[in-house]
Design a protein around this motif. Structure first.
Motif, PDB file in Angstrom:
ATOM      1  N   PHE A 124      45.614 -37.216  21.168  1.00  0.00           N
ATOM      2  CA  PHE A 124      45.240 -36.402  20.020  1.00  0.00           C
ATOM      3  C   PHE A 124      44.014 -35.554  20.349  1.00  0.00           C
ATOM      4  N   PRO A 125      44.207 -34.288  20.710  1.00  0.00           N
ATOM      5  CA  PRO A 125      43.050 -33.416  20.958  1.00  0.00           C
ATOM      6  C   PRO A 125      42.166 -33.324  19.713  1.00  0.00           C
ATOM      7  N   CYS A 126      40.854 -33.298  19.954  1.00  0.00           N
ATOM      8  CA  CYS A 126      39.888 -33.272  18.862  1.00  0.00           C
ATOM      9  C   CYS A 126      38.744 -32.335  19.235  1.00  0.00           C
ATOM     10  N   ASN A 127      38.445 -31.407  18.354  1.00  0.00           N
ATOM     11  CA  ASN A 127      37.412 -30.405  18.608  1.00  0.00           C
ATOM     12  C   ASN A 127      36.118 -30.717  17.846  1.00  0.00           C
ATOM     13  N   GLN A 128      35.980 -31.921  17.321  1.00  0.00           N
ATOM     14  CA  GLN A 128      34.823 -32.276  16.486  1.00  0.00           C
ATOM     15  C   GLN A 128      33.549 -32.545  17.261  1.00  0.00           C
ATOM     16  N   PHE A 129      33.639 -32.793  18.538  1.00  0.00           N
ATOM     17  CA  PHE A 129      32.477 -33.182  19.324  1.00  0.00           C
ATOM     18  C   PHE A 129      32.101 -32.059  20.283  1.00  0.00           C
ATOM     19  N   GLY A 130      31.121 -31.265  19.908  1.00  0.00           N
ATOM     20  CA  GLY A 130      30.652 -30.184  20.763  1.00  0.00           C
ATOM     21  C   GLY A 130      31.669 -29.085  20.979  1.00  0.00           C
ATOM     22  N   HIS A 131      32.651 -28.981  20.119  1.00  0.00           N
ATOM     23  CA  HIS A 131      33.698 -27.955  20.233  1.00  0.00           C
ATOM     24  C   HIS A 131      34.280 -27.937  21.642  1.00  0.00           C
ATOM     25  N   GLN A 132      34.615 -29.133  22.141  1.00  0.00           N
ATOM     26  CA  GLN A 132      35.089 -29.270  23.513  1.00  0.00           C
ATOM     27  C   GLN A 132      36.607 -29.260  23.648  1.00  0.00           C
ATOM     28  N   ALA A 133      37.294 -28.960  22.558  1.00  0.00           N
ATOM     29  CA  ALA A 133      38.756 -28.811  22.614  1.00  0.00           C
ATOM     30  C   ALA A 133      39.135 -27.493  21.954  1.00  0.00           C
ATOM     31  N   PRO A 134      38.638 -26.382  22.512  1.00  0.00           N
ATOM     32  CA  PRO A 134      38.986 -25.084  21.927  1.00  0.00           C
ATOM     33  C   PRO A 134      40.429 -24.733  22.284  1.00  0.00           C
ATOM     34  N   GLY A 135      40.909 -23.721  21.672  1.00  0.00           N
ATOM     35  CA  GLY A 135      42.259 -23.267  21.993  1.00  0.00           C
ATOM     36  C   GLY A 135      43.295 -23.832  21.055  1.00  0.00           C
ATOM     37  N   SER A 136      44.466 -23.260  21.159  1.00  0.00           N
ATOM     38  CA  SER A 136      45.592 -23.685  20.326  1.00  0.00           C
ATOM     39  C   SER A 136      46.192 -24.972  20.891  1.00  0.00           C
ATOM     40  N   ASN A 137      47.049 -25.589  20.104  1.00  0.00           N
ATOM     41  CA  ASN A 137      47.747 -26.793  20.573  1.00  0.00           C
ATOM     42  C   ASN A 137      48.519 -26.486  21.855  1.00  0.00           C
ATOM     43  N   LYS A 182      52.811 -37.841  25.580  1.00  0.00           N
ATOM     44  CA  LYS A 182      52.893 -36.999  24.380  1.00  0.00           C
ATOM     45  C   LYS A 182      51.513 -36.510  23.927  1.00  0.00           C
ATOM     46  N   THR A 183      51.382 -35.184  23.817  1.00  0.00           N
ATOM     47  CA  THR A 183      50.190 -34.570  23.245  1.00  0.00           C
ATOM     48  C   THR A 183      50.540 -34.103  21.840  1.00  0.00           C
ATOM     49  N   PHE A 184      49.767 -34.550  20.880  1.00  0.00           N
ATOM     50  CA  PHE A 184      49.999 -34.198  19.488  1.00  0.00           C
ATOM     51  C   PHE A 184      49.147 -32.988  19.109  1.00  0.00           C
ATOM     52  N   GLY A 185      49.224 -32.578  17.856  1.00  0.00           N
ATOM     53  CA  GLY A 185      48.422 -31.471  17.362  1.00  0.00           C
ATOM     54  C   GLY A 185      46.959 -31.866  17.264  1.00  0.00           C
ATOM     55  N   LYS A 186      46.094 -30.878  17.329  1.00  0.00           N
ATOM     56  CA  LYS A 186      44.651 -31.093  17.237  1.00  0.00           C
ATOM     57  C   LYS A 186      44.308 -31.710  15.888  1.00  0.00           C
ATOM     58  N   ILE A 187      43.388 -32.671  15.916  1.00  0.00           N
ATOM     59  CA  ILE A 187      43.031 -33.412  14.703  1.00  0.00           C
ATOM     60  C   ILE A 187      41.521 -33.521  14.546  1.00  0.00           C
ATOM     61  N   GLU A 188      41.117 -34.068  13.397  1.00  0.00           N
ATOM     62  CA  GLU A 188      39.752 -34.530  13.173  1.00  0.00           C
ATOM     63  C   GLU A 188      39.825 -36.042  13.044  1.00  0.00           C
ATOM     64  N   VAL A 189      38.807 -36.718  13.579  1.00  0.00           N
ATOM     65  CA  VAL A 189      38.790 -38.180  13.569  1.00  0.00           C
ATOM     66  C   VAL A 189      37.732 -38.759  12.642  1.00  0.00           C
ATOM     67  N   ASN A 190      36.774 -37.934  12.237  1.00  0.00           N
ATOM     68  CA  ASN A 190      35.693 -38.372  11.354  1.00  0.00           C
ATOM     69  C   ASN A 190      35.587 -37.429  10.163  1.00  0.00           C
ATOM     70  N   GLY A 191      34.935 -37.905   9.109  1.00  0.00           N
ATOM     71  CA  GLY A 191      34.649 -37.049   7.955  1.00  0.00           C
ATOM     72  C   GLY A 191      35.839 -36.864   7.032  1.00  0.00           C
ATOM     73  N   ASP A 192      35.669 -35.924   6.115  1.00  0.00           N
ATOM     74  CA  ASP A 192      36.691 -35.675   5.096  1.00  0.00           C
ATOM     75  C   ASP A 192      38.006 -35.186   5.686  1.00  0.00           C
ATOM     76  N   GLY A 193      37.954 -34.531   6.843  1.00  0.00           N
ATOM     77  CA  GLY A 193      39.165 -33.995   7.468  1.00  0.00           C
ATOM     78  C   GLY A 193      39.868 -34.964   8.394  1.00  0.00           C
ATOM     79  N   ALA A 194      39.343 -36.179   8.534  1.00  0.00           N
ATOM     80  CA  ALA A 194      39.954 -37.161   9.438  1.00  0.00           C
ATOM     81  C   ALA A 194      41.371 -37.488   8.988  1.00  0.00           C
TER      82      ALA A 194
END
Length: 157
Positions: free
Chosen positions: A61-74, A90-102
């Motif tokens: 699960f790619p995640c861009n929440q930490f230092g924006h280190q997963a830029p780009g599209s899925n 299997k690579t899934f869609g980009k997600i958030e793991v913390n906060g309201d968007g998790a």
């Protein structure tokens, strides 16, 4: 609740029921393509190839929440992983793991294995080992390499 009750989005935005993985041993990982831990993709792929035949799956699960280190599209993320690390899991869609968007899956994983310092995911490449019955067996810190967790994986396989 069981991990099999969750539905997630794949890299193309299609729903995937985790019930599809029932009976498999899973390693659920939040990843990033521009992180200091990104080279762990190589170890993850080796682990996957070695144990896939025994019923092992990696859910990436790619995640861009930490230092924006997963830029780009899925699609760009998936292409990067396949070209640079020859990933076949299997690579899934980009997600958030913390906060309201998790996503709800990660809220479940954090609740099951909060770790010593609380439930929040601290960085990319946090890993959760799930047994064949859907139980979250262990949480591994980003600094734990795929090679270091292999013994525990084998015990669950």
């Amino acid at each position: 609740m069981s991990i099999y009750e969750y539905t997630v989005k794949d890299a193309k935005g299609q729903d995937v029921s985790l019930a599809d993985y029932e009976g498999k041993v899973l390693l659920v990982v939040n990843t990033a393509t521009g992180c200091g831990f990104t080279p762990q993709y190589e170890g993850l792929e080796k682990l996957y190839k070695k144990h896939q035949g025994a019923g092992f799956e990696i859910l990436d699960f790619p995640c861009n929440q930490f230092g924006h280190q997963a830029p780009g599209s899925n699609e760009e993320i998936q292409e990067f992983c396949q070209l640079n690390y020859q990933t076949t899991f299997k690579t899934f869609g980009k997600i958030e793991v913390n906060g309201d968007g998790a996503i709800s899956l990660y809220n479940f994983l954090k609740k099951e294995k909060g770790g010593l310092v609380g439930s929040a995911i601290k960085w990319n490449f946090t890993k959760f080992l799930v047994d064949r019955e859907g139980n979250v067996v262990k949480r591994f810190a980003p600094t734990t390499t795929p090679e270091q967790l292999e013994t525990e994986l084998i015990a669950v396989l």
